[in-house]
Design a protein around this motif. Sequence first.
Motif, PDB file in Angstrom:
ATOM      1  N   VAL A  43       0.863  -1.186   0.000  1.00  0.00           N
ATOM      2  CA  VAL A  43       0.000   0.000   0.000  1.00  0.00           C
ATOM      3  C   VAL A  43       0.898   1.235   0.000  1.00  0.00           C
ATOM      4  O   VAL A  43       1.610   1.483   0.970  1.00  0.00           O
ATOM      5  CB  VAL A  43      -0.939   0.028   1.234  1.00  0.00           C
ATOM      6  N   PRO A  44       0.886   2.009  -1.093  1.00  0.00           N
ATOM      7  CA  PRO A  44       1.803   3.149  -1.176  1.00  0.00           C
ATOM      8  C   PRO A  44       1.358   4.323  -0.312  1.00  0.00           C
ATOM      9  O   PRO A  44       0.164   4.629  -0.230  1.00  0.00           O
ATOM     10  CB  PRO A  44       1.754   3.529  -2.665  1.00  0.00           C
ATOM     11  N   GLU A  45       2.305   4.955   0.348  1.00  0.00           N
ATOM     12  CA  GLU A  45       2.021   6.159   1.134  1.00  0.00           C
ATOM     13  C   GLU A  45       1.449   7.229   0.204  1.00  0.00           C
ATOM     14  O   GLU A  45       2.017   7.519  -0.851  1.00  0.00           O
ATOM     15  CB  GLU A  45       3.290   6.677   1.811  1.00  0.00           C
ATOM     16  N   GLY A  46       0.295   7.772   0.571  1.00  0.00           N
ATOM     17  CA  GLY A  46      -0.337   8.822  -0.234  1.00  0.00           C
ATOM     18  C   GLY A  46      -0.981   8.310  -1.505  1.00  0.00           C
ATOM     19  O   GLY A  46      -1.358   9.105  -2.373  1.00  0.00           O
ATOM     20  N   GLY A  47      -1.128   6.995  -1.620  1.00  0.00           N
ATOM     21  CA  GLY A  47      -1.703   6.422  -2.835  1.00  0.00           C
ATOM     22  C   GLY A  47      -2.773   5.403  -2.521  1.00  0.00           C
ATOM     23  O   GLY A  47      -3.298   5.347  -1.411  1.00  0.00           O
ATOM     24  N   THR A  48      -3.079   4.584  -3.527  1.00  0.00           N
ATOM     25  CA  THR A  48      -4.143   3.594  -3.401  1.00  0.00           C
ATOM     26  C   THR A  48      -3.652   2.217  -3.846  1.00  0.00           C
ATOM     27  O   THR A  48      -2.664   2.094  -4.569  1.00  0.00           O
ATOM     28  CB  THR A  48      -5.352   3.950  -4.289  1.00  0.00           C
ATOM     29  N   LEU A  49      -4.379   1.205  -3.413  1.00  0.00           N
ATOM     30  CA  LEU A  49      -4.146  -0.160  -3.872  1.00  0.00           C
ATOM     31  C   LEU A  49      -5.493  -0.850  -3.936  1.00  0.00           C
ATOM     32  O   LEU A  49      -6.238  -0.871  -2.951  1.00  0.00           O
ATOM     33  CB  LEU A  49      -3.234  -0.928  -2.906  1.00  0.00           C
ATOM     34  N   GLN A  50      -5.827  -1.391  -5.082  1.00  0.00           N
ATOM     35  CA  GLN A  50      -7.066  -2.146  -5.216  1.00  0.00           C
ATOM     36  C   GLN A  50      -6.842  -3.557  -4.681  1.00  0.00           C
ATOM     37  O   GLN A  50      -5.807  -4.168  -4.942  1.00  0.00           O
ATOM     38  CB  GLN A  50      -7.517  -2.199  -6.672  1.00  0.00           C
ATOM     39  N   ALA A  51      -7.812  -4.047  -3.922  1.00  0.00           N
ATOM     40  CA  ALA A  51      -7.746  -5.391  -3.352  1.00  0.00           C
ATOM     41  C   ALA A  51      -9.147  -5.996  -3.411  1.00  0.00           C
ATOM     42  O   ALA A  51     -10.084  -5.359  -3.892  1.00  0.00           O
ATOM     43  CB  ALA A  51      -7.235  -5.315  -1.911  1.00  0.00           C
ATOM     44  N   ARG A  52      -9.275  -7.217  -2.907  1.00  0.00           N
ATOM     45  CA  ARG A  52     -10.572  -7.899  -2.881  1.00  0.00           C
ATOM     46  C   ARG A  52     -10.834  -8.407  -1.473  1.00  0.00           C
ATOM     47  O   ARG A  52      -9.944  -8.924  -0.813  1.00  0.00           O
ATOM     48  CB  ARG A  52     -10.593  -9.085  -3.833  1.00  0.00           C
ATOM     49  N   LEU A  53     -12.057  -8.257  -1.048  1.00  0.00           N
ATOM     50  CA  LEU A  53     -12.532  -8.832   0.195  1.00  0.00           C
ATOM     51  C   LEU A  53     -13.628  -9.801  -0.220  1.00  0.00           C
ATOM     52  O   LEU A  53     -14.768  -9.402  -0.433  1.00  0.00           O
ATOM     53  CB  LEU A  53     -13.071  -7.750   1.134  1.00  0.00           C
ATOM     54  N   GLY A  54     -13.237 -11.040  -0.444  1.00  0.00           N
ATOM     55  CA  GLY A  54     -14.160 -11.999  -1.059  1.00  0.00           C
ATOM     56  C   GLY A  54     -14.467 -11.541  -2.463  1.00  0.00           C
ATOM     57  O   GLY A  54     -13.563 -11.311  -3.266  1.00  0.00           O
ATOM     58  N   SER A  55     -15.731 -11.321  -2.762  1.00  0.00           N
ATOM     59  CA  SER A  55     -16.119 -10.862  -4.102  1.00  0.00           C
ATOM     60  C   SER A  55     -16.203  -9.345  -4.202  1.00  0.00           C
ATOM     61  O   SER A  55     -16.450  -8.808  -5.281  1.00  0.00           O
ATOM     62  CB  SER A  55     -17.472 -11.473  -4.493  1.00  0.00           C
ATOM     63  N   GLU A  56     -15.964  -8.643  -3.092  1.00  0.00           N
ATOM     64  CA  GLU A  56     -16.080  -7.185  -3.073  1.00  0.00           C
ATOM     65  C   GLU A  56     -14.760  -6.500  -3.416  1.00  0.00           C
ATOM     66  O   GLU A  56     -13.726  -6.800  -2.809  1.00  0.00           O
ATOM     67  CB  GLU A  56     -16.512  -6.701  -1.686  1.00  0.00           C
ATOM     68  N   PRO A  57     -14.797  -5.536  -4.361  1.00  0.00           N
ATOM     69  CA  PRO A  57     -13.597  -4.747  -4.613  1.00  0.00           C
ATOM     70  C   PRO A  57     -13.429  -3.702  -3.516  1.00  0.00           C
ATOM     71  O   PRO A  57     -14.396  -3.038  -3.132  1.00  0.00           O
ATOM     72  CB  PRO A  57     -13.884  -4.083  -5.967  1.00  0.00           C
ATOM     73  N   VAL A  58     -12.232  -3.596  -2.975  1.00  0.00           N
ATOM     74  CA  VAL A  58     -11.944  -2.590  -1.959  1.00  0.00           C
ATOM     75  C   VAL A  58     -10.743  -1.766  -2.395  1.00  0.00           C
ATOM     76  O   VAL A  58      -9.931  -2.205  -3.204  1.00  0.00           O
ATOM     77  CB  VAL A  58     -11.693  -3.209  -0.562  1.00  0.00           C
ATOM     78  N   CYS A  59     -10.668  -0.574  -1.857  1.00  0.00           N
ATOM     79  CA  CYS A  59      -9.535   0.308  -2.128  1.00  0.00           C
ATOM     80  C   CYS A  59      -8.835   0.571  -0.801  1.00  0.00           C
ATOM     81  O   CYS A  59      -9.468   0.959   0.182  1.00  0.00           O
ATOM     82  CB  CYS A  59     -10.010   1.614  -2.748  1.00  0.00           C
ATOM     83  N   LEU A  60      -7.532   0.320  -0.783  1.00  0.00           N
ATOM     84  CA  LEU A  60      -6.710   0.577   0.398  1.00  0.00           C
ATOM     85  C   LEU A  60      -5.935   1.871   0.187  1.00  0.00           C
ATOM     86  O   LEU A  60      -5.507   2.180  -0.926  1.00  0.00           O
ATOM     87  CB  LEU A  60      -5.736  -0.572   0.627  1.00  0.00           C
ATOM     88  N   TYR A  61      -5.745   2.608   1.268  1.00  0.00           N
ATOM     89  CA  TYR A  61      -5.035   3.890   1.247  1.00  0.00           C
ATOM     90  C   TYR A  61      -4.067   3.907   2.423  1.00  0.00           C
ATOM     91  O   TYR A  61      -4.356   3.344   3.469  1.00  0.00           O
ATOM     92  CB  TYR A  61      -6.003   5.060   1.456  1.00  0.00           C
ATOM     93  N   LYS A  62      -2.954   4.607   2.251  1.00  0.00           N
ATOM     94  CA  LYS A  62      -2.053   4.838   3.383  1.00  0.00           C
ATOM     95  C   LYS A  62      -1.826   6.340   3.481  1.00  0.00           C
ATOM     96  O   LYS A  62      -1.297   6.963   2.558  1.00  0.00           O
ATOM     97  CB  LYS A  62      -0.720   4.115   3.211  1.00  0.00           C
ATOM     98  N   ILE A  63      -2.236   6.894   4.630  1.00  0.00           N
ATOM     99  CA  ILE A  63      -2.112   8.331   4.866  1.00  0.00           C
ATOM    100  C   ILE A  63      -1.360   8.515   6.179  1.00  0.00           C
ATOM    101  O   ILE A  63      -1.828   8.053   7.227  1.00  0.00           O
ATOM    102  CB  ILE A  63      -3.493   9.002   4.946  1.00  0.00           C
ATOM    103  N   ASP A  64      -0.215   9.157   6.106  1.00  0.00           N
ATOM    104  CA  ASP A  64       0.636   9.370   7.295  1.00  0.00           C
ATOM    105  C   ASP A  64       0.890   8.056   8.030  1.00  0.00           C
ATOM    106  O   ASP A  64       0.841   7.991   9.262  1.00  0.00           O
ATOM    107  CB  ASP A  64       0.007  10.401   8.231  1.00  0.00           C
ATOM    108  N   GLY A  65       1.133   6.995   7.269  1.00  0.00           N
ATOM    109  CA  GLY A  65       1.475   5.698   7.835  1.00  0.00           C
ATOM    110  C   GLY A  65       0.299   4.859   8.299  1.00  0.00           C
ATOM    111  O   GLY A  65       0.477   3.712   8.690  1.00  0.00           O
ATOM    112  N   ARG A  66      -0.895   5.400   8.245  1.00  0.00           N
ATOM    113  CA  ARG A  66      -2.091   4.661   8.676  1.00  0.00           C
ATOM    114  C   ARG A  66      -2.847   4.140   7.447  1.00  0.00           C
ATOM    115  O   ARG A  66      -3.010   4.867   6.469  1.00  0.00           O
ATOM    116  CB  ARG A  66      -3.006   5.559   9.497  1.00  0.00           C
ATOM    117  N   VAL A  67      -3.300   2.886   7.512  1.00  0.00           N
ATOM    118  CA  VAL A  67      -4.007   2.273   6.389  1.00  0.00           C
ATOM    119  C   VAL A  67      -5.513   2.355   6.622  1.00  0.00           C
ATOM    120  O   VAL A  67      -6.004   2.082   7.725  1.00  0.00           O
ATOM    121  CB  VAL A  67      -3.574   0.803   6.191  1.00  0.00           C
TER     122      VAL A  67
END
Length: 105
Positions: free
Chosen positions: A14-38
């Motif tokens: 998960v890039p700092e200040g960016g996004t990462l697409q992932a899956r939670l089962g069949s659901e698409p999720v977007c992960l973010y890292k802001i100031d080290g917190r996801v």
Amino acid sequence: MKETWVRVAAEGDVPEGGTLQARLGSEPVCLYKIDGRVYATHDTCTHGRASLADGTVRGEEIECALHKGRFHIPSGKAVAVPCVRNVRTYAVKLEDGAVWLDGGC
């Protein structure tokens, strides 16, 4: 309600200040890292059905690439038109170098 934690990504992916697409089962999720917190939201914009992972992080907001609407990442609140419906957020925990989301409903 029972918590059901699911591993969705490596924390380092998960890039700092960016996004990462992932899956939670069949659901698409977007992960973010802001100031080290996801953080995690559903990946689909509530307005234009676009992937939020394709958007731009601006502070604590994600700007949808399709119509430039914005959501507050920690709360999922729609903060700029044309987005008026909030996006779902997920509880996140970091453990053993991985990102885990609570998949319980």
